[in-house]
Design a protein around this motif. Structure first.
Motif, PDB file in Angstrom:
ATOM      1  N   VAL A 235       0.877  -1.283   0.012  1.00 26.64           N
ATOM      2  CA  VAL A 235      -0.051  -0.144   0.030  1.00 26.64           C
ATOM      3  C   VAL A 235       0.897   1.252   0.124  1.00 26.64           C
ATOM      4  N   SER A 236       0.690   2.172  -0.988  1.00 29.47           N
ATOM      5  CA  SER A 236       1.374   3.516  -0.988  1.00 29.47           C
ATOM      6  C   SER A 236       0.650   4.651  -0.936  1.00 29.47           C
ATOM      7  N   GLY A 237       0.952   5.776  -0.593  1.00 25.83           N
ATOM      8  CA  GLY A 237       0.431   6.781  -0.604  1.00 25.83           C
ATOM      9  C   GLY A 237       1.064   8.141  -0.145  1.00 25.83           C
ATOM     10  N   LYS A 238       0.548   9.187   0.275  1.00 19.87           N
ATOM     11  CA  LYS A 238       1.106  10.563   0.750  1.00 19.87           C
ATOM     12  C   LYS A 238       0.000  11.207   1.600  1.00 19.87           C
ATOM     13  N   VAL A 239       0.463  12.008   2.689  1.00 19.46           N
ATOM     14  CA  VAL A 239      -0.402  12.490   3.666  1.00 19.46           C
ATOM     15  C   VAL A 239       0.386  13.752   4.028  1.00 19.46           C
ATOM     16  N   CYS A 240      -0.362  14.597   4.401  1.00 20.89           N
ATOM     17  CA  CYS A 240      -0.122  16.031   4.998  1.00 20.89           C
ATOM     18  C   CYS A 240       0.607  15.924   6.397  1.00 20.89           C
ATOM     19  N   THR A 241       1.969  16.255   6.606  1.00 18.00           N
ATOM     20  CA  THR A 241       2.426  16.323   7.914  1.00 18.00           C
ATOM     21  C   THR A 241       2.352  17.847   8.666  1.00 18.00           C
ATOM     22  N   LEU A 242       1.991  18.745   7.820  1.00 17.21           N
ATOM     23  CA  LEU A 242       2.192  20.141   8.359  1.00 17.21           C
ATOM     24  C   LEU A 242       0.638  20.732   8.126  1.00 17.21           C
ATOM     25  N   CYS A 243      -0.032  20.974   8.938  1.00 15.34           N
ATOM     26  CA  CYS A 243      -1.680  21.034   8.690  1.00 15.34           C
ATOM     27  C   CYS A 243      -1.927  22.465   9.510  1.00 15.34           C
ATOM     28  N   SER A 244      -2.857  23.158   9.253  1.00 18.56           N
ATOM     29  CA  SER A 244      -3.423  24.331   9.791  1.00 18.56           C
ATOM     30  C   SER A 244      -4.644  23.719  10.700  1.00 18.56           C
ATOM     31  N   LEU A 245      -4.966  24.257  11.701  1.00 21.73           N
ATOM     32  CA  LEU A 245      -6.307  23.596  12.565  1.00 21.73           C
ATOM     33  C   LEU A 245      -7.444  23.983  11.875  1.00 21.73           C
ATOM     34  N   SER A 246      -7.726  24.979  10.854  1.00 20.73           N
ATOM     35  CA  SER A 246      -8.981  25.286  10.242  1.00 20.73           C
ATOM     36  C   SER A 246      -8.836  24.515   9.175  1.00 20.73           C
ATOM     37  N   ASP A 247      -8.090  23.786   8.490  1.00 23.62           N
ATOM     38  CA  ASP A 247      -7.983  23.043   7.569  1.00 23.62           C
ATOM     39  C   ASP A 247      -8.049  21.467   7.667  1.00 23.62           C
ATOM     40  N   PRO A 248      -8.592  20.864   6.883  1.00 24.22           N
ATOM     41  CA  PRO A 248      -8.502  19.071   6.966  1.00 24.22           C
ATOM     42  C   PRO A 248      -7.278  18.597   6.648  1.00 24.22           C
ATOM     43  N   ILE A 249      -6.814  17.457   7.163  1.00 24.10           N
ATOM     44  CA  ILE A 249      -5.865  16.579   6.706  1.00 24.10           C
ATOM     45  C   ILE A 249      -6.172  16.132   5.472  1.00 24.10           C
ATOM     46  N   GLU A 250      -5.383  16.287   4.371  1.00 23.18           N
ATOM     47  CA  GLU A 250      -5.458  15.532   3.055  1.00 23.18           C
ATOM     48  C   GLU A 250      -4.403  14.761   2.867  1.00 23.18           C
ATOM     49  N   GLY A 301      -5.245  -0.774  -7.342  1.00 24.10           N
ATOM     50  CA  GLY A 301      -4.635   0.172  -7.888  1.00 24.10           C
ATOM     51  C   GLY A 301      -5.659   1.454  -8.101  1.00 24.10           C
ATOM     52  N   THR A 302      -6.727   1.624  -7.196  1.00 22.60           N
ATOM     53  CA  THR A 302      -7.674   2.650  -7.155  1.00 22.60           C
ATOM     54  C   THR A 302      -7.027   3.642  -6.222  1.00 22.60           C
ATOM     55  N   THR A 303      -6.951   4.882  -6.414  1.00 19.98           N
ATOM     56  CA  THR A 303      -6.641   5.912  -5.379  1.00 19.98           C
ATOM     57  C   THR A 303      -7.680   6.370  -4.376  1.00 19.98           C
ATOM     58  N   LEU A 304      -7.492   6.245  -3.190  1.00 15.91           N
ATOM     59  CA  LEU A 304      -8.638   6.732  -2.126  1.00 15.91           C
ATOM     60  C   LEU A 304      -8.131   7.925  -1.526  1.00 15.91           C
ATOM     61  N   PRO A 305      -9.015   8.820  -1.570  1.00 18.32           N
ATOM     62  CA  PRO A 305      -8.693  10.067  -0.767  1.00 18.32           C
ATOM     63  C   PRO A 305      -8.708  10.034   0.673  1.00 18.32           C
ATOM     64  N   ILE A 306      -7.911  11.033   1.238  1.00 17.95           N
ATOM     65  CA  ILE A 306      -7.900  11.071   2.531  1.00 17.95           C
ATOM     66  C   ILE A 306      -8.320  12.312   3.212  1.00 17.95           C
ATOM     67  N   TYR A 307      -9.261  12.529   3.851  1.00 19.69           N
ATOM     68  CA  TYR A 307      -9.870  13.836   4.257  1.00 19.69           C
ATOM     69  C   TYR A 307     -10.370  13.953   5.588  1.00 19.69           C
ATOM     70  N   ILE A 308      -9.675  14.386   6.581  1.00 19.44           N
ATOM     71  CA  ILE A 308     -10.025  14.558   8.063  1.00 19.44           C
ATOM     72  C   ILE A 308     -10.251  15.720   8.596  1.00 19.44           C
ATOM     73  N   ILE A 309     -11.391  15.890   9.250  1.00 17.97           N
ATOM     74  CA  ILE A 309     -11.772  17.219   9.850  1.00 17.97           C
ATOM     75  C   ILE A 309     -11.086  17.020  11.172  1.00 17.97           C
ATOM     76  N   LEU A 310     -10.452  18.076  11.763  1.00 17.23           N
ATOM     77  CA  LEU A 310      -9.942  18.303  13.096  1.00 17.23           C
ATOM     78  C   LEU A 310     -10.985  18.553  14.151  1.00 17.23           C
ATOM     79  N   PRO A 311     -10.997  17.860  15.078  1.00 16.12           N
ATOM     80  CA  PRO A 311     -12.143  18.457  15.988  1.00 16.12           C
ATOM     81  C   PRO A 311     -11.744  19.724  16.716  1.00 16.12           C
ATOM     82  N   ARG A 312     -12.420  20.573  17.343  1.00 15.07           N
ATOM     83  CA  ARG A 312     -12.012  21.791  17.568  1.00 15.07           C
ATOM     84  C   ARG A 312     -11.346  22.135  18.988  1.00 15.07           C
ATOM     85  N   LEU A 313     -12.060  21.440  20.432  1.00 12.46           N
ATOM     86  CA  LEU A 313     -11.108  21.426  21.510  1.00 12.46           C
ATOM     87  C   LEU A 313     -10.477  20.332  21.821  1.00 12.46           C
TER      88      LEU A 313
END
Length: 400
Positions: A235-250, A301-313
């Motif tokens: 399994v291969s992929g990429k993910v964000c390691t520096l993220c703003s709290l107002s943005d999702p993890i993609e 071989g299908t690319t699956l998106p990663i989209y995670i909303i960060l909880p507020r508190l």
């Protein structure tokens, strides 16, 4: 005789003479004599039941979010069935970092420390009103205070609000209406949320840092199913390691091959809380939330998106207060664990700020197996033979 005892005896006597016609007249005369006392008790009961005394703090901002250099405004709302006198209305503002070491993350000696003395960020008292009276009905009393007075240099940093497992950062405003020794004081508390100063924040959009990862049977440190060892998977992929709290993890991932069908793919958002205890550091990992990426076997071989909303508190900007841990080294540690001050992941120690808050994401793939039906529940800290996982450190920041 005491009036209450007389009334009780009269009622008891009524039960005894009700079956005796000769004593009925005597009972009625006794009731007439005790009627004023009965009415007085009923009136007192109604007064106690229907007395309304409540107090509430309402802030001017519905989201309760403020910056350290801003003015906090609001109203103290009282609802009273009758007017009351008071000896003053005071508003207490307290903010602190609460630290706790649990036995699971510390040794026998360290567990005796238990709750460590909180770190005080802010403590002030504002006199809203001097002694007087509050009229019946609904009364709104305005108040305002500066979190940091102009020109004042705070003793501690204004860390952002955070509700964690072993570390919590809270900002509370409490009102106290003192009514003297013979009456109970009225009080209420509200929590407001602190975010970093806007002038100190970077502009959006920030340059996102993506890390490329891959998972195979050779990258796993625990025992796998025999079918996975022989047939393998990738399994291969990429993910964000520096993220703003107002943005999702993609990010994204692709299942290139797998000898065993996949049951599900999940991403765990974890917090890594470290507390300095004596000469050691107690580190505890806990789960914040789980996001399912796929349910059932995935097309190869299908690319699956990663989209995670960060909880507020439950999240905040990554805090390296007191010591700085190398995220890569920390991510590879087995947790919970006690680190010594000379550990390779520790680059600086200061006794003034004895805590650190970090985050990471863990990609967990669950493969279909007969053993999974028997052991349906699993702990994210203990991987089974039908699991494959990859952990990636995550740095969270606040942006404008």
């Amino acid at each position: 005789m005491d009036p209450l005892k007389q009334i009780t005896c009269t009622i008891f006597l009524g039960y005894r003479v009700s079956a005796d016609p000769s004593g009925a007249n005597k009972f009625r005369r006794e009731i007439r004599r005790q009627l004023p006392g009965l009415l007085l008790l009923a009136a007192l009961f109604l007064v106690v039941v229907f007395i309304v005394m409540s107090v509430e703090i309402k802030l001017s901002r519905s989201n309760r979010i403020y910056r350290p250099n801003e003015l906090v405004e609001g109203k103290i709302v009282t609802k009273l069935s009758s007017s009351i006198s008071h000896q003053g209305i005071r508003l207490n503002v307290n903010a602190s970092v609460n630290l706790q070491v649990r036995g699971g993350s510390a040794g026998v000696i360290e567990s005796f420390y238990g709750v460590i003395k909180p770190i005080t960020i802010l403590k002030k008292t504002v006199e809203v009103l001097k002694s007087g009276r509050i009229s019946s009905g609904t009364t709104e009393i305005p108040f305002s205070f500066w979190l940091k007075d102009p020109g004042e240099k705070p003793s501690e940093n204004f860390y952002e609000t955070y509700h964690g497992g072993d570390i919590s950062i809270q900002y509370l405003a409490s009102v106290d209406i003192s009514r003297g020794y013979l009456h109970k004081s009225l009080s209420a508390t509200v929590e407001f949320i602190i975010e970093s100063k806007k002038e100190n924040l970077p502009e959006k959009p920030i340059s996102s840092e993506m890390v490329i990862f891959y998972m195979t049977q050779d990258t796993q440190r625990h025992s796998l199913l025999p079918e996975l060892k022989s047939g393998g998977f990738r399994v291969s992929g990429k993910v964000c390691t520096l993220c703003s709290l107002s943005d999702p993890i993609e990010g994204e991932l692709t299942v290139e091959s797998s000898a065993v069908p996949i049951q599900s793919i999940e991403i765990h958002l974890l917090r890594l809380e470290s507390i300095l205890v004596g000469e050691k550091i107690a580190t505890e990992s806990s789960l914040i939330q789980t996001t399912q990426i796929a349910d059932g076997d995935v097309c190869r071989g299908t690319t699956l998106p990663i989209y995670i909303i960060l909880p507020r508190l439950l999240t905040c900007p990554s805090v390296f207060a007191g010591y700085v841990l190398d995220p890569i080294n920390v991510c590879s540690l087995q947790i919970p664990k006690i680190l010594s001050a000379s550990h390779c992941g520790l680059s600086r120690v200061a006794s003034r700020f004895p805590f650190s808050i970090e985050f990471k994401v863990t990609l967990v793939i669950t493969f279909q197996s007969e053993q999974l039906k028997v052991h349906s529940k699993s702990n994210f800290k203990t991987l089974k033979s039908w699991h494959a996982a990859e952990s990636i450190p995550l740095e969270l920041i606040r942006t404008k």
